[in-house]
Design a protein around this motif. Sequence first.
Motif, PDB file in Angstrom:
ATOM      1  N   UNK A   1      31.252 123.295  80.702  1.00 38.23           N
ATOM      2  CA  UNK A   1      31.059 122.961  82.102  1.00 38.23           C
ATOM      3  C   UNK A   1      32.393 123.010  82.836  1.00 38.23           C
TER       4      UNK A   1
ATOM      5  N   UNK B   1      34.125 121.218  86.393  1.00 33.56           N
ATOM      6  CA  UNK B   1      33.970 120.234  87.452  1.00 33.56           C
ATOM      7  C   UNK B   1      35.056 120.421  88.500  1.00 33.56           C
TER       8      UNK B   1
ATOM      9  N   UNK C   1      32.939 116.817  92.828  1.00 36.87           N
ATOM     10  CA  UNK C   1      31.634 117.420  92.556  1.00 36.87           C
ATOM     11  C   UNK C   1      31.167 117.043  91.157  1.00 36.87           C
ATOM     12  N   UNK C   2      29.891 117.336  90.897  1.00 37.19           N
ATOM     13  CA  UNK C   2      29.388 117.163  89.544  1.00 37.19           C
ATOM     14  C   UNK C   2      29.700 118.377  88.691  1.00 37.19           C
ATOM     15  N   UNK C   3      29.676 118.238  87.378  1.00 39.86           N
ATOM     16  CA  UNK C   3      29.929 119.381  86.495  1.00 39.86           C
ATOM     17  C   UNK C   3      28.871 120.468  86.683  1.00 39.86           C
TER      18      UNK C   3
ATOM     19  N   UNK D   1      27.308 123.953  84.824  1.00 40.27           N
ATOM     20  CA  UNK D   1      27.238 124.669  83.556  1.00 40.27           C
ATOM     21  C   UNK D   1      27.786 126.082  83.706  1.00 40.27           C
TER      22      UNK D   1
ATOM     23  N   UNK E   1      26.371 128.590  77.825  1.00 43.84           N
ATOM     24  CA  UNK E   1      25.651 127.880  76.776  1.00 43.84           C
ATOM     25  C   UNK E   1      25.616 128.751  75.523  1.00 43.84           C
TER      26      UNK E   1
ATOM     27  N   UNK F   1      24.113 129.001  71.413  1.00 44.20           N
ATOM     28  CA  UNK F   1      23.066 128.424  70.570  1.00 44.20           C
ATOM     29  C   UNK F   1      23.133 128.845  69.110  1.00 44.20           C
TER      30      UNK F   1
ATOM     31  N   UNK G   1      38.403 120.692  86.123  1.00 41.27           N
ATOM     32  CA  UNK G   1      38.322 120.110  84.785  1.00 41.27           C
ATOM     33  C   UNK G   1      37.218 120.827  84.019  1.00 41.27           C
TER      34      UNK G   1
ATOM     35  N   UNK H   1      34.868 120.899  80.696  1.00 41.87           N
ATOM     36  CA  UNK H   1      34.327 120.039  79.649  1.00 41.87           C
ATOM     37  C   UNK H   1      33.555 120.867  78.634  1.00 41.87           C
TER      38      UNK H   1
ATOM     39  N   UNK I   1      25.447 119.404  71.209  1.00 42.59           N
ATOM     40  CA  UNK I   1      24.236 118.687  70.813  1.00 42.59           C
ATOM     41  C   UNK I   1      24.042 118.820  69.315  1.00 42.59           C
TER      42      UNK I   1
ATOM     43  N   UNK J   1      23.498 115.014  74.643  1.00 40.34           N
ATOM     44  CA  UNK J   1      24.764 115.735  74.617  1.00 40.34           C
ATOM     45  C   UNK J   1      25.932 114.782  74.448  1.00 40.34           C
TER      46      UNK J   1
ATOM     47  N   UNK K   1      30.018 114.728  75.192  1.00 39.85           N
ATOM     48  CA  UNK K   1      31.009 115.453  75.987  1.00 39.85           C
ATOM     49  C   UNK K   1      32.414 115.228  75.454  1.00 39.85           C
ATOM     50  N   UNK K   2      33.243 116.279  75.548  1.00 34.65           N
ATOM     51  CA  UNK K   2      34.667 116.106  75.335  1.00 34.65           C
ATOM     52  C   UNK K   2      35.283 115.420  76.546  1.00 34.65           C
ATOM     53  N   UNK K   3      36.570 115.082  76.438  1.00 36.87           N
ATOM     54  CA  UNK K   3      37.221 114.361  77.523  1.00 36.87           C
ATOM     55  C   UNK K   3      37.769 115.281  78.608  1.00 36.87           C
TER      56      UNK K   3
ATOM     57  N   UNK L   1      25.163 109.248  83.523  1.00 37.82           N
ATOM     58  CA  UNK L   1      26.479 109.222  82.896  1.00 37.82           C
ATOM     59  C   UNK L   1      27.433 108.452  83.805  1.00 37.82           C
TER      60      UNK L   1
ATOM     61  N   UNK M   1      38.276 109.702  80.153  1.00 35.40           N
ATOM     62  CA  UNK M   1      37.217 109.323  79.208  1.00 35.40           C
ATOM     63  C   UNK M   1      36.093 110.351  79.144  1.00 35.40           C
ATOM     64  N   UNK M   2      36.142 111.363  79.958  1.00 35.65           N
ATOM     65  CA  UNK M   2      35.040 112.312  79.969  1.00 35.65           C
ATOM     66  C   UNK M   2      33.784 111.696  80.543  1.00 35.65           C
ATOM     67  N   UNK M   3      32.653 112.204  80.122  1.00 36.19           N
ATOM     68  CA  UNK M   3      31.351 111.715  80.590  1.00 36.19           C
ATOM     69  C   UNK M   3      30.685 110.933  79.463  1.00 36.19           C
TER      70      UNK M   3
ATOM     71  N   UNK N   1      27.111 109.860  87.433  1.00 40.27           N
ATOM     72  CA  UNK N   1      26.436 111.145  87.588  1.00 40.27           C
ATOM     73  C   UNK N   1      25.054 111.084  86.968  1.00 40.27           C
TER      74      UNK N   1
ATOM     75  N   UNK O   1      17.783 122.903  77.396  1.00 39.63           N
ATOM     76  CA  UNK O   1      19.115 122.533  77.849  1.00 39.63           C
ATOM     77  C   UNK O   1      19.194 121.021  77.993  1.00 39.63           C
TER      78      UNK O   1
ATOM     79  N   UNK P   1      21.813 119.998  81.871  1.00 42.56           N
ATOM     80  CA  UNK P   1      22.265 121.249  82.459  1.00 42.56           C
ATOM     81  C   UNK P   1      22.605 121.140  83.939  1.00 42.56           C
TER      82      UNK P   1
ATOM     83  N   UNK Q   1      23.654 118.744  87.179  1.00 40.10           N
ATOM     84  CA  UNK Q   1      24.215 117.464  87.585  1.00 40.10           C
ATOM     85  C   UNK Q   1      24.112 117.261  89.099  1.00 40.10           C
ATOM     86  N   UNK Q   2      23.982 116.008  89.496  1.00 41.13           N
ATOM     87  CA  UNK Q   2      24.110 115.647  90.898  1.00 41.13           C
ATOM     88  C   UNK Q   2      25.575 115.600  91.287  1.00 41.13           C
ATOM     89  N   UNK Q   3      25.840 115.254  92.536  1.00 42.72           N
ATOM     90  CA  UNK Q   3      27.214 115.263  93.043  1.00 42.72           C
ATOM     91  C   UNK Q   3      27.954 113.961  92.775  1.00 42.72           C
TER      92      UNK Q   3
END
Lengths: 112, 112
Positions: free
Chosen positions: A35, A37, A41-43, A45, A48, A50, A86, A88, A92, A100, A102-104, B35, B41-43, B90, B98, B101, B103-105
């Motif tokens: 992701x 960010x 704003x939000x992250x 995608x 992906x 698999x 940023x 991320x 999963x 999920x 998440x990394x930092x 989140x 700290x990430x999410x 968030x 997914x 996948x 995210x909001x703002x």
Amino acid sequence: GQQLNQSPQSMFIQEGEDVSMNCTSSSIFNTWLWYKQDPGEGPVLLIALYKAGELTSNGRLTAQFGITRKDSFLNISASIPSDVGIYFCAGQGNSGNTPLVFGKGTRLSVIA
Amino acid sequence: NAGVTQTPKFRVLKTGQSMTLLCAQDMNHEYMYWYRQDPGMGLRLIHYSVGEGTTAKGEVPDGYNVSRLKKQNFLLGLESAAPSQTSVYFCASSPDRFWGAFFGQGTRLTVV
């Protein structure tokens, strides 16, 4: 619980340079996501993954799902100022309902 | 083309006050998540839902409650706000495969 180690924590690069960042885990993941960010704003995608060994591109971005299923890499080629933000990684695990992890994050700054 | 909408975007609370954050998605997604994001700290997952009427605890659930009475809405409640709950919150939603996948703002909450 599962944890992701994302590196580097931050990086400053010149416009036009290539960027590489990675994420490692102590446990196996079935899915890797990357992701971005932007400030305020939000992250969003980006990519992906698999399957182990999978290599996927999205424009100047390329990500790989590591063969061991414990790591993933994101490369950005020919960076531009709008790449600032940023990044991320997220993974999963094996269980179908595992949320999920998440990394930092890696904070990328691009110097024009 | 709303996607995931969070209300409110900003809020300042006094310690001990209660409030509810609303998340609405118009993509008919089954899965929804809350989140929190703190510097470095990430999410971190607070609670999540795999369908209408269901909720489950995430990594950091203490001090929060959630409800998913309607498929499109996921509410996050703080019964007695504490300064440690100052954060950016968030909401995210996803279809079956997914996870997280979209995210909001974000909602920036400050507890004083």
